[in-house]
Design a protein around this motif. Structure first.
Motif, PDB file in Angstrom:
ATOM      1  N   ILE A  92       0.923  -1.287   0.057  1.00  0.00           N
ATOM      2  CA  ILE A  92       0.359   0.419  -0.215  1.00  0.00           C
ATOM      3  C   ILE A  92       0.887   1.359   0.295  1.00  0.00           C
ATOM      4  CG2 ILE A  92      -1.764   1.405   1.020  1.00  0.00           C
ATOM      5  CD1 ILE A  92      -2.499  -1.716  -0.264  1.00  0.00           C
ATOM      6  N   GLN A  93       2.341   1.015   0.260  1.00  0.00           N
ATOM      7  CA  GLN A  93       3.123   2.233   1.097  1.00  0.00           C
ATOM      8  C   GLN A  93       3.570   2.282  -0.335  1.00  0.00           C
ATOM      9  OE1 GLN A  93       6.719   3.453   3.454  1.00  0.00           O
ATOM     10  NE2 GLN A  93       7.479   1.869   2.056  1.00  0.00           N
ATOM     11  N   ALA A  94       3.724   1.656  -1.251  1.00  0.00           N
ATOM     12  CA  ALA A  94       3.834   2.089  -3.037  1.00  0.00           C
ATOM     13  C   ALA A  94       3.193   2.186  -3.488  1.00  0.00           C
ATOM     14  CB  ALA A  94       4.847   0.323  -2.864  1.00  0.00           C
ATOM     15  N   GLN A  95       1.856   2.500  -3.190  1.00  0.00           N
ATOM     16  CA  GLN A  95       1.094   3.020  -4.337  1.00  0.00           C
ATOM     17  C   GLN A  95       0.715   4.319  -3.533  1.00  0.00           C
ATOM     18  OE1 GLN A  95      -2.979   0.566  -2.730  1.00  0.00           O
ATOM     19  NE2 GLN A  95      -2.506  -1.027  -3.776  1.00  0.00           N
ATOM     20  N   ILE A  96       0.408   4.429  -2.443  1.00  0.00           N
ATOM     21  CA  ILE A  96       0.574   6.044  -1.985  1.00  0.00           C
ATOM     22  C   ILE A  96       1.560   7.201  -2.741  1.00  0.00           C
ATOM     23  CG2 ILE A  96       0.696   7.622  -0.043  1.00  0.00           C
ATOM     24  CD1 ILE A  96      -2.273   5.525  -0.370  1.00  0.00           C
ATOM     25  N   LEU A  97       3.060   6.780  -2.301  1.00  0.00           N
ATOM     26  CA  LEU A  97       4.292   7.020  -2.937  1.00  0.00           C
ATOM     27  C   LEU A  97       3.693   7.533  -4.359  1.00  0.00           C
ATOM     28  CD1 LEU A  97       7.340   4.727  -0.949  1.00  0.00           C
ATOM     29  CD2 LEU A  97       6.351   7.666  -0.300  1.00  0.00           C
ATOM     30  N   GLU A  98       3.520   5.932  -5.270  1.00  0.00           N
ATOM     31  CA  GLU A  98       2.885   6.133  -6.484  1.00  0.00           C
ATOM     32  C   GLU A  98       2.644   7.545  -6.804  1.00  0.00           C
ATOM     33  OE1 GLU A  98       3.387   3.321  -9.933  1.00  0.00           O
ATOM     34  OE2 GLU A  98       1.267   4.025  -8.805  1.00  0.00           O
ATOM     35  N   LEU A  99       1.323   7.978  -5.778  1.00  0.00           N
ATOM     36  CA  LEU A  99       0.499   8.505  -6.340  1.00  0.00           C
ATOM     37  C   LEU A  99       0.644   9.993  -5.604  1.00  0.00           C
ATOM     38  CD1 LEU A  99      -3.010   9.638  -6.433  1.00  0.00           C
ATOM     39  CD2 LEU A  99      -2.268   8.845  -3.733  1.00  0.00           C
ATOM     40  N   ILE A 100       1.248  10.110  -5.031  1.00  0.00           N
ATOM     41  CA  ILE A 100       2.174  11.433  -4.510  1.00  0.00           C
ATOM     42  C   ILE A 100       2.442  11.631  -6.079  1.00  0.00           C
ATOM     43  CG2 ILE A 100       3.920  12.521  -2.859  1.00  0.00           C
ATOM     44  CD1 ILE A 100       2.490  10.943  -0.374  1.00  0.00           C
ATOM     45  N   SER A 101       3.484  10.530  -6.096  1.00  0.00           N
ATOM     46  CA  SER A 101       4.647  11.499  -6.990  1.00  0.00           C
ATOM     47  C   SER A 101       4.066  11.739  -8.718  1.00  0.00           C
ATOM     48  CB  SER A 101       5.726  10.475  -7.198  1.00  0.00           C
ATOM     49  OG  SER A 101       5.640   9.149  -7.743  1.00  0.00           O
ATOM     50  N   ASP A 102       3.334  11.006  -8.633  1.00  0.00           N
ATOM     51  CA  ASP A 102       2.225  11.483 -10.164  1.00  0.00           C
ATOM     52  C   ASP A 102       1.297  12.767  -9.721  1.00  0.00           C
ATOM     53  OD1 ASP A 102       2.891   9.121 -11.359  1.00  0.00           O
ATOM     54  OD2 ASP A 102       0.963   7.982 -10.892  1.00  0.00           O
ATOM     55  N   LEU A 103       0.983  12.810  -9.075  1.00  0.00           N
ATOM     56  CA  LEU A 103       0.216  14.295  -8.793  1.00  0.00           C
ATOM     57  C   LEU A 103       1.104  15.740  -8.883  1.00  0.00           C
ATOM     58  CD1 LEU A 103      -2.467  12.980  -5.752  1.00  0.00           C
ATOM     59  CD2 LEU A 103      -3.188  13.740  -8.375  1.00  0.00           C
ATOM     60  N   GLN A 104       2.386  14.718  -8.579  1.00  0.00           N
ATOM     61  CA  GLN A 104       3.444  16.066  -7.583  1.00  0.00           C
ATOM     62  C   GLN A 104       4.092  16.276  -9.668  1.00  0.00           C
ATOM     63  OE1 GLN A 104       6.717  15.239  -6.096  1.00  0.00           O
ATOM     64  NE2 GLN A 104       7.411  16.629  -6.219  1.00  0.00           N
ATOM     65  N   ARG A 105       3.600  15.716 -10.283  1.00  0.00           N
ATOM     66  CA  ARG A 105       4.102  15.647 -11.643  1.00  0.00           C
ATOM     67  C   ARG A 105       2.945  16.740 -12.270  1.00  0.00           C
ATOM     68  NH1 ARG A 105       4.871  10.706 -13.342  1.00  0.00           N
ATOM     69  NH2 ARG A 105       5.993  10.082 -11.563  1.00  0.00           N
ATOM     70  N   ASP A 106       2.063  16.290 -12.262  1.00  0.00           N
ATOM     71  CA  ASP A 106       0.506  17.136 -12.138  1.00  0.00           C
ATOM     72  C   ASP A 106       1.226  18.230 -12.312  1.00  0.00           C
ATOM     73  OD1 ASP A 106      -0.125  14.209 -13.960  1.00  0.00           O
ATOM     74  OD2 ASP A 106      -1.522  14.067 -12.623  1.00  0.00           O
ATOM     75  N   MET A 107       0.797  18.401 -10.976  1.00  0.00           N
ATOM     76  CA  MET A 107       0.849  20.048 -10.327  1.00  0.00           C
ATOM     77  C   MET A 107       2.047  20.585 -10.632  1.00  0.00           C
ATOM     78  SD  MET A 107      -1.443  19.008  -7.471  1.00  0.00           S
ATOM     79  CE  MET A 107      -3.733  18.413  -7.538  1.00  0.00           C
ATOM     80  N   GLY A 108       3.255  20.044 -10.289  1.00  0.00           N
ATOM     81  CA  GLY A 108       3.987  20.789 -10.037  1.00  0.00           C
ATOM     82  C   GLY A 108       4.295  21.748  -9.278  1.00  0.00           C
ATOM     83  N   MET A 109       4.089  20.578  -7.748  1.00  0.00           N
ATOM     84  CA  MET A 109       4.016  21.139  -6.585  1.00  0.00           C
ATOM     85  C   MET A 109       5.896  20.439  -5.740  1.00  0.00           C
ATOM     86  SD  MET A 109       1.614  18.673  -4.394  1.00  0.00           S
ATOM     87  CE  MET A 109       1.810  17.326  -4.602  1.00  0.00           C
ATOM     88  N   ALA A 110       5.736  21.865  -4.716  1.00  0.00           N
ATOM     89  CA  ALA A 110       6.954  21.209  -4.456  1.00  0.00           C
ATOM     90  C   ALA A 110       6.343  19.753  -3.246  1.00  0.00           C
ATOM     91  CB  ALA A 110       8.024  21.491  -3.275  1.00  0.00           C
ATOM     92  N   VAL A 111       7.272  18.964  -2.446  1.00  0.00           N
ATOM     93  CA  VAL A 111       7.238  17.811  -1.597  1.00  0.00           C
ATOM     94  C   VAL A 111       7.892  18.265  -0.474  1.00  0.00           C
ATOM     95  CG1 VAL A 111       6.258  16.033  -1.397  1.00  0.00           C
ATOM     96  CG2 VAL A 111       5.907  16.552  -2.747  1.00  0.00           C
TER      97      VAL A 111
END
Lengths: 343, 332
Positions: A197-216
């Motif tokens: 599940i961690q793998a899913q969530i980390l992948e989700l955060i990085s996908d959304l980061q790419r889409d939105m161009g936000m800093a994390v």
């Protein structure tokens, strides 16, 4: 956002942040002189063990320190050029949730158990945007869809307890990202979750980061998570930055004895079974009785008298690679990574 | 010693908890936490048990220590089936099988001093006299690396790592043969975790202990274990020597589990198999192979027939896996 603009300037810059707490036994300095910056579209990892000040750093940025005990007593937190330390609370409220989103470790405590998912998501949107209730609900469904929740139109009417841990964390991420923040602070977002599940969530955060161009800013105790997600890393120990740099600099050439010890002490899948793990002897000093000199002094194998006298200054190995140790030049470098071993 | 040379042999163990519903609290459904598990542990060996939350690994550990009475199956400890024996008959067995828990703060009595905590198992089992017991407590503290003055102090005066050392000292007080370690290092910081893992490995060699080491962290389990078993929804899906399983995993679940572990090396780029969806409920597990709902290889047969845990041609001779599609080409 294009890559050109996303690397242009830091969205967040911490200069010499100092945060203190009043406790029954006296005043303690939980964060002492932390500086770093994060650019748009990039991930900064903050790693350290319990009590190192990584979460207090996050709370300081959000101005969510426990009141009245916690206080920022020095330094600057420049967000988009504006110093958050001196910002009136009213204005800070408009930044929180809208321009800076947050995700915490335990999604169940971040969600209100008596309200539906949809109502909680819509609340964020209504608070920060001038839209109607119906429009907010429609956008909530979109957000749930975006974070990969199946049948979002049904889930929107459900309560947090009806969702699994991974799904709840997706909802919290949806809430944090509802207003398309420029910065997401994720404090141990996957610690309570299973690895798949961690793998899913980390992948989700990085996908959304790419889409939105936000800093994390990703806060974790897991060096593996940092290596996998971050561009830069800050290693904290007892309230101070021990070492910071790009992940390649810090993981390939760890130069502070604490970073070296930390990296050497994790069991890895490719080490032989039952081999002796390197250890860091002793334990982290309490914030009430910190050593006068280097904070790592009582656990360090390279300790000399100089280390006991005064805290070591911050030295530069490269433009980006910094550390605070008197003896790093004399200490043999530790090479742990084979470099490109893929499974 | 068992005729097979094994210290512990578990055969087709099941632990089904009744789920009581309705006003009459009738058990209409069962939570099949452990659903037909077989394995063995040799003297001095460590078997690592890995799986995600809800896979039944802790329940299995609690059946072995007989904190739970299993629904069916056999637990042969030194050739004696302890799965159904009475509490009275269990007492001598409890000397031989001990347990270490995840959170020592919850498993140590906060109102007792460390000395009282460590002497209790000796008193309960009626071992020695007051003087010899005190000598034993001092010995135990020394073995786990705690100062002798700890005797008069209380658990809250210690850090997490030190508390886990107290838990370990208690578990070896009676010279057991087998220790069930349930997530003993998951609550600890990285630098403390390695201290405790080293201690467990040292004690095993010194005292010839066998461990059933339960954890969700495959890297930790592989480090300490001779053999590992991967559990999913109450069943072992793959078992064998840790090294072979890591180098050449057979079961699709094992593959995805290994690929999901973040590696502390920024050069490491993997072909990750990200599993979709969550673990289904053990109350109503999927038919056939319980992994088929998340498996990228699943076909029709997977939802109809339960695969048998067995060795497959081409894999290490001690590796067994339960899957219909081992050796099949990767899905698109």
């Amino acid at each position: 956002m294009t890559p050109m603009t996303s690397t242009a300037r830091p969205i967040l810059q911490l200069n010499n942040l100092i945060t203190e707490f009043d406790t029954d036994e006296g005043r303690v300095r939980a964060v002492d002189g932390v500086s770093f910056s994060v650019n748009a579209g990039e991930t900064l990892g903050i790693v350290g063990e319990s009590g190192c000040g990584k979460s207090v750093t996050a709370q300081s940025i959000m101005r969510l320190l426990p009141q009245p005990m916690g206080q920022i007593v020095g330094g600057e937190i420049l967000f988009d050029g504006q110093d958050l330390v001196s910002l009136p609370l009213e204005q800070m409220r408009r930044i929180r949730g809208a321009k800076i989103g947050m995700v915490f470790q335990e999604p169940m405590t971040a969600l209100n158990p008596v309200h539906t998912i949809g109502r909680q998501l819509a609340e964020v949107l209504l608070l920060h945007k001038k839209i109607t209730r119906n429009e907010a609900l429609r956008q909530s469904v979109d957000m749930l869809d975006k974070v990969g929740i199946p049948s979002p139109d049904i889930r929107v009417g459900e309560y947090p307890h009806q969702l699994s841990g991974g799904m709840r964390q997706r909802v919290v991420i949806a809430m944090a990202l509802a207003c398309e923040p420029k910065l997401l602070i994720a404090d141990e977002p996957t610690t309570a979750l299973d690895v798949t599940i961690q793998a899913q969530i980390l992948e989700l955060i990085s996908d959304l980061q790419r889409d939105m161009g936000m800093a994390v800013i990703l806060i974790t105790h897991d060096l593996g998570v940092i290596a996998e997600t971050s561009k830069n890393v800050v290693v904290m120990y007892a309230g101070k930055v021990a070492e910071q740099g790009t992940v390649y600099e810090v993981f390939d050439n760890p130069s502070h004895p604490y970073t070296q010890g930390l990296l050497a002490s994790i069991p890895r899948l490719d080490t032989p079974p039952k081999a002796k793990l390197a250890i860091i002897p002793g334990m982290v000093p309490g914030l009430l009785d910190l050593p006068v000199g280097c904070r790592f002094e009582n656990r360090c194998a390279h300790r000399r008298d100089t280390c006991l006298a005064a805290p070591p200054p911050i030295e530069h190995i490269s433009d980006t690679h910094r550390l605070s140790c008197y003896r790093w030049r004399e200490i043999a470098p530790v090479r742990l990574n084979t470099g490109g071993s893929a499974t | 010693m068992s005729s097979s040379g094994n210290l512990l042999e578990v055969r087709d163990l099941k632990m089904h908890f009744p789920v009581r519903e309705g006003i009459f609290m009738r058990a209409s459904k069962f939570n099949k936490a452990v659903d037909g598990v077989s394995f063995s542990i040799a003297p001095g060996e460590t078997l690592g048990l890995v799986g995600e939350s809800g896979c039944g690994k802790s329940t299995l550990g609690r059946c072995i220590t007989r904190l739970y009475k299993p629904t069916s199956g056999q637990i042969l400890f030194q050739d004696q089936d302890i799965s159904t024996i009475s509490p009275r008959a269990l007492k001598p067995v409890r000397r031989e099988i001990q347990m270490i828990f995840q959170d020592p703060m919850e498993s140590l009595n906060s109102r007792h001093t460390v000395g009282e905590i460590l002497v209790e198992p000796l008193v309960v089992q009626g071992i020695g006299n007051s003087a010899s017991r005190h000598k034993r407590v001092a010995e135990l503290l020394d073995l786990v690396g705690l100062p002798a003055r700890s005797v008069t102090r209380y658990p809250f005066e210690f850090s997490g790592g030190q508390r886990q050392r107290i838990g370990i000292a208690r578990s070896i007080a009676l010279n057991p043969k087998l220790i069930v370690c349930d997530e003993p290092v998951s609550a600890l910081d990285v630098s403390i975790q390695s201290q405790i893992l080293n201690l467990l490995i040292d004690l095993q060699q010194e005292l010839k202990l066998s461990y059933l080491f339960i954890a969700h962290d495959l890297a930790v389990v592989k480090h300490i274990s001779d053999r590992i078993a991967i559990m999913y929804l109450g069943k072992i899906v793959e078992t064998g020597p840790g090294e072979s399983i890591y180098r050449d995993p057979q079961h699709p679940y094992t593959k995805s589990l290994i690929s999901a572990i973040p590696v502390p090396d920024p050069h490491h780029r993997r072909g990750r198999v990200v599993l979709r969806g969550d673990v289904p409920s053990p109350i109503n597990p999927p038919s056939g192979c319980s992994f088929h709902t998340r498996c990228p290889y699943a076909t029709g047969i997977c939802s109809q027939q339960t695969p048998v845990l067995m060795n497959h041609p081409g894999s290490h001779k001690e590796v067994m896996a339960a899957c219909h599609h081992i050796g099949a080409p990767a899905p698109l």
